[in-house]
Write a protein that holds these residues in place. Structure first.
Motif, PDB file in Angstrom:
ATOM      1  N   ALA A   1      12.891   8.563  -6.727  1.00 17.09           N
ATOM      2  CA  ALA A   1      12.806   8.899  -5.692  1.00 17.09           C
ATOM      3  C   ALA A   1      12.224  10.706  -5.845  1.00 17.09           C
ATOM      4  O   ALA A   1      11.866  10.865  -7.090  1.00 17.09           O
ATOM      5  N   PRO A   2      12.105  11.227  -4.399  1.00 19.91           N
ATOM      6  CA  PRO A   2      12.163  12.428  -4.653  1.00 19.91           C
ATOM      7  C   PRO A   2      12.685  13.690  -5.800  1.00 19.91           C
ATOM      8  O   PRO A   2      14.017  13.039  -5.943  1.00 19.91           O
ATOM      9  N   GLU A   3      12.784  14.418  -6.651  1.00 17.23           N
ATOM     10  CA  GLU A   3      13.396  15.069  -7.291  1.00 17.23           C
ATOM     11  C   GLU A   3      14.408  16.210  -6.947  1.00 17.23           C
ATOM     12  O   GLU A   3      15.324  16.388  -7.931  1.00 17.23           O
ATOM     13  N   ASP A   4      13.282  16.361  -5.624  1.00 15.32           N
ATOM     14  CA  ASP A   4      14.079  17.908  -5.113  1.00 15.32           C
ATOM     15  C   ASP A   4      14.583  17.375  -3.675  1.00 15.32           C
ATOM     16  O   ASP A   4      13.901  16.489  -2.386  1.00 15.32           O
ATOM     17  N   LEU A   5      15.969  17.116  -4.296  1.00 16.96           N
ATOM     18  CA  LEU A   5      16.250  16.606  -2.035  1.00 16.96           C
ATOM     19  C   LEU A   5      16.300  18.372  -1.623  1.00 16.96           C
ATOM     20  O   LEU A   5      17.326  19.012  -1.809  1.00 16.96           O
TER      21      LEU A   5
ATOM     22  N   ASN B   1      17.923  19.135   4.397  1.00 14.91           N
ATOM     23  CA  ASN B   1      17.618  17.881   6.004  1.00 14.91           C
ATOM     24  C   ASN B   1      17.928  17.108   5.644  1.00 14.91           C
ATOM     25  O   ASN B   1      17.739  15.629   6.143  1.00 14.91           O
ATOM     26  N   GLU B   2      17.797  16.119   4.621  1.00 12.99           N
ATOM     27  CA  GLU B   2      17.118  14.579   3.678  1.00 12.99           C
ATOM     28  C   GLU B   2      18.784  14.427   4.024  1.00 12.99           C
ATOM     29  O   GLU B   2      19.096  14.389   2.802  1.00 12.99           O
ATOM     30  N   THR B   3      19.324  13.225   5.416  1.00 16.24           N
ATOM     31  CA  THR B   3      20.372  13.266   5.091  1.00 16.24           C
ATOM     32  C   THR B   3      20.237  11.114   4.584  1.00 16.24           C
ATOM     33  O   THR B   3      21.320  10.712   4.840  1.00 16.24           O
ATOM     34  N   THR B   4      19.426  10.942   5.276  1.00 17.88           N
ATOM     35  CA  THR B   4      19.420   9.399   5.226  1.00 17.88           C
ATOM     36  C   THR B   4      18.767   8.576   3.977  1.00 17.88           C
ATOM     37  O   THR B   4      17.731   8.940   3.050  1.00 17.88           O
ATOM     38  N   VAL B   5      19.836   7.147   3.177  1.00 21.64           N
ATOM     39  CA  VAL B   5      18.283   7.157   2.680  1.00 21.64           C
ATOM     40  C   VAL B   5      17.270   7.153   2.713  1.00 21.64           C
ATOM     41  O   VAL B   5      16.373   6.949   1.862  1.00 21.64           O
ATOM     42  N   ASP B   6      16.574   6.348   3.993  1.00 19.03           N
ATOM     43  CA  ASP B   6      15.205   5.779   3.965  1.00 19.03           C
ATOM     44  C   ASP B   6      14.607   7.331   4.262  1.00 19.03           C
ATOM     45  O   ASP B   6      13.184   7.128   3.863  1.00 19.03           O
ATOM     46  N   GLY B   7      15.027   8.331   4.969  1.00 20.16           N
ATOM     47  CA  GLY B   7      13.780  10.215   4.805  1.00 20.16           C
ATOM     48  C   GLY B   7      14.060  10.652   3.178  1.00 20.16           C
ATOM     49  O   GLY B   7      12.800  10.952   3.268  1.00 20.16           O
ATOM     50  N   ILE B   8      15.011   9.863   2.584  1.00 25.29           N
ATOM     51  CA  ILE B   8      14.889  10.413   0.869  1.00 25.29           C
ATOM     52  C   ILE B   8      13.626   9.478   0.858  1.00 25.29           C
ATOM     53  O   ILE B   8      12.492  10.507  -0.260  1.00 25.29           O
ATOM     54  N   LEU B   9      13.777   8.272   0.665  1.00 26.13           N
ATOM     55  CA  LEU B   9      12.457   7.563  -0.091  1.00 26.13           C
ATOM     56  C   LEU B   9      11.230   7.545   0.161  1.00 26.13           C
ATOM     57  O   LEU B   9      10.827   7.873   0.026  1.00 26.13           O
ATOM     58  N   ASN B  10      10.974   7.918   1.478  1.00 26.05           N
ATOM     59  CA  ASN B  10      10.119   7.402   2.753  1.00 26.05           C
ATOM     60  C   ASN B  10       8.794   9.146   1.872  1.00 26.05           C
ATOM     61  O   ASN B  10       8.209   9.427   2.456  1.00 26.05           O
ATOM     62  N   ARG B  11      10.058  10.167   1.465  1.00 25.92           N
ATOM     63  CA  ARG B  11       9.120  11.309   0.869  1.00 25.92           C
ATOM     64  C   ARG B  11       7.988  11.009  -0.456  1.00 25.92           C
ATOM     65  O   ARG B  11       7.790  11.757  -0.874  1.00 25.92           O
ATOM     66  N   GLY B  12       8.208  10.269  -0.921  1.00 22.76           N
ATOM     67  CA  GLY B  12       7.656   9.420  -1.740  1.00 22.76           C
ATOM     68  C   GLY B  12       8.245   9.904  -3.405  1.00 22.76           C
ATOM     69  O   GLY B  12       9.282  10.599  -3.563  1.00 22.76           O
TER      70      GLY B  12
ATOM     71  N   HIS C   1       0.860  12.852  -5.665  1.00 21.99           N
ATOM     72  CA  HIS C   1       1.829  11.714  -4.958  1.00 21.99           C
ATOM     73  C   HIS C   1       1.868  10.725  -4.496  1.00 21.99           C
ATOM     74  O   HIS C   1       1.319  11.406  -3.234  1.00 21.99           O
ATOM     75  N   ILE C   2       2.962   9.641  -4.146  1.00 21.61           N
ATOM     76  CA  ILE C   2       2.531   8.321  -3.111  1.00 21.61           C
ATOM     77  C   ILE C   2       3.657   8.369  -2.644  1.00 21.61           C
ATOM     78  O   ILE C   2       4.695   9.023  -3.207  1.00 21.61           O
ATOM     79  N   SER C   3       3.653   7.342  -1.153  1.00 23.03           N
ATOM     80  CA  SER C   3       5.128   7.169  -0.304  1.00 23.03           C
ATOM     81  C   SER C   3       4.327   5.540   0.214  1.00 23.03           C
ATOM     82  O   SER C   3       3.143   5.897   0.258  1.00 23.03           O
ATOM     83  N   ARG C   4       5.265   4.812   0.230  1.00 27.81           N
ATOM     84  CA  ARG C   4       4.846   3.559   1.499  1.00 27.81           C
ATOM     85  C   ARG C   4       3.490   3.448   2.945  1.00 27.81           C
ATOM     86  O   ARG C   4       4.251   5.369   3.222  1.00 27.81           O
ATOM     87  N   ALA C   5       2.790   3.469   2.748  1.00 25.68           N
ATOM     88  CA  ALA C   5       1.977   3.164   3.698  1.00 25.68           C
ATOM     89  C   ALA C   5       3.263   2.484   5.014  1.00 25.68           C
ATOM     90  O   ALA C   5       2.543   3.211   6.393  1.00 25.68           O
ATOM     91  N   ASP C   6       3.611   1.851   4.550  1.00 32.29           N
ATOM     92  CA  ASP C   6       4.703   1.228   5.531  1.00 32.29           C
ATOM     93  C   ASP C   6       6.280   1.482   5.109  1.00 32.29           C
ATOM     94  O   ASP C   6       6.691   1.535   4.218  1.00 32.29           O
ATOM     95  N   PRO C   7       6.612   3.056   5.616  1.00 31.02           N
ATOM     96  CA  PRO C   7       7.898   3.642   5.555  1.00 31.02           C
ATOM     97  C   PRO C   7       9.387   2.913   5.807  1.00 31.02           C
ATOM     98  O   PRO C   7       8.891   1.795   6.406  1.00 31.02           O
ATOM     99  N   PHE C   8       9.963   3.018   5.351  1.00 28.45           N
ATOM    100  CA  PHE C   8      11.429   2.990   5.024  1.00 28.45           C
ATOM    101  C   PHE C   8      12.253   2.818   6.655  1.00 28.45           C
ATOM    102  O   PHE C   8      12.047   3.940   6.870  1.00 28.45           O
ATOM    103  N   ASP C   9      12.942   2.426   6.896  1.00 25.66           N
ATOM    104  CA  ASP C   9      13.884   2.826   7.826  1.00 25.66           C
ATOM    105  C   ASP C   9      15.244   1.743   7.852  1.00 25.66           C
ATOM    106  O   ASP C   9      15.024   1.221   6.888  1.00 25.66           O
TER     107      ASP C   9
ATOM    108  N   ASP D   1       0.906  -1.100   0.129  1.00 27.77           N
ATOM    109  CA  ASP D   1      -0.148  -0.190   0.486  1.00 27.77           C
ATOM    110  C   ASP D   1       0.701   0.834   0.080  1.00 27.77           C
ATOM    111  O   ASP D   1       2.033   1.482   0.619  1.00 27.77           O
ATOM    112  N   TYR D   2       0.614   2.223  -0.717  1.00 27.54           N
ATOM    113  CA  TYR D   2       0.728   3.590  -0.455  1.00 27.54           C
ATOM    114  C   TYR D   2      -0.236   4.846  -0.661  1.00 27.54           C
ATOM    115  O   TYR D   2      -1.322   5.032  -1.251  1.00 27.54           O
TER     116      TYR D   2
END
Length: 200
Positions: free
Chosen positions: A138-142, A145-156, A44-52, A30-31
């Motif tokens: 991944a989001p186009e605009d980094l 403040n986003e320094t972790t891979v999971d943080g970037i991917l969780n932006r959807g 714009h979608i992101s995972r319902a179960d976020p990455f960690d 689910d997203y």
């Protein structure tokens, strides 16, 4: 209690409890739909179960599978490539060391690389030192403040849907609708349903 379906039939979108709608992608789960952009038929979608961090370091992430009969990624979509099970840090070329994901000691010497790049030669070079590659939108605009891979991917990311343009149908005097038997959009005209417009 059964979930309420919403959105176009066949898109597997559900709505409940007045929260954001959810689109289910086969094999990926689910997203959450955060924003809908009708003018270019996207959301714009992101995972319902976020990455960690454990997902990123444990080699458990896999490439996304988009049902191509309904959805597609925009042509300008940026991807993040994750490279798992790479050679040890001492064997890794310095130029790739910059892309090493910092993981907890419990993952031992398992090296993971993360590249957010348009450069195919750089991606090809990294793949020579790793056994598994996963590519995710991944989001186009980094953000700085986003320094972790999971943080970037969780932006959807942005996902576009395939459909007829309802404005063409409505401009011809029809009503835009959906044929549940064929999972296709229809223009419902006075004489009969038509593929996209009532105009002859």
């Amino acid at each position: 209690m059964e979930e309420a379906r919403c959105g176009y039939p066949g898109f597997n979108i559900s709505c409940k409890n007045n929260i954001n709608p959810i689109v289910s992608l086969p094999d990926d789960g689910d997203y959450i739909i955060h924003n809908i952009f009708y003018q270019n038929q996207s959301f714009h979608i992101s995972r319902a179960d976020p990455f960690d961090a454990d997902d990123v370091c444990s080699n458990s992430i896999r490439s996304i599978s988009i049902p191509e009969d309904r959805f597609f990624l925009p042509p300008n979509q940026v991807n993040m490539s994750l490279f798992f099970d790479c050679v040890s840090v001492s064997e890794l070329p310095r130029s790739l060391g910059f892309f090493k994901v910092v993981c907890d000691a419990k993952y031992g010497t398992n090296v993971t690389l993360s590249l957010y790049s348009y450069d195919d030669s750089e991606l090809s070079y990294a793949s020579r030192y790793c056994n598994k590659t996963v590519v995710l939108p991944a989001p186009e605009d980094l953000s700085v403040n986003e320094t972790t891979v999971d943080g970037i991917l969780n932006r959807g990311f942005i996902l576009e849907w395939k459909s007829s343009n309802c404005s063409v149908c409505e401009a011809s005097g029809g009503k835009c609708g959906f044929d549940e038997n064929t999972n296709n959009f229809k223009c419902f005209c006075q004489d009969r349903p038509r593929p996209s417009s009532c105009a002859p």
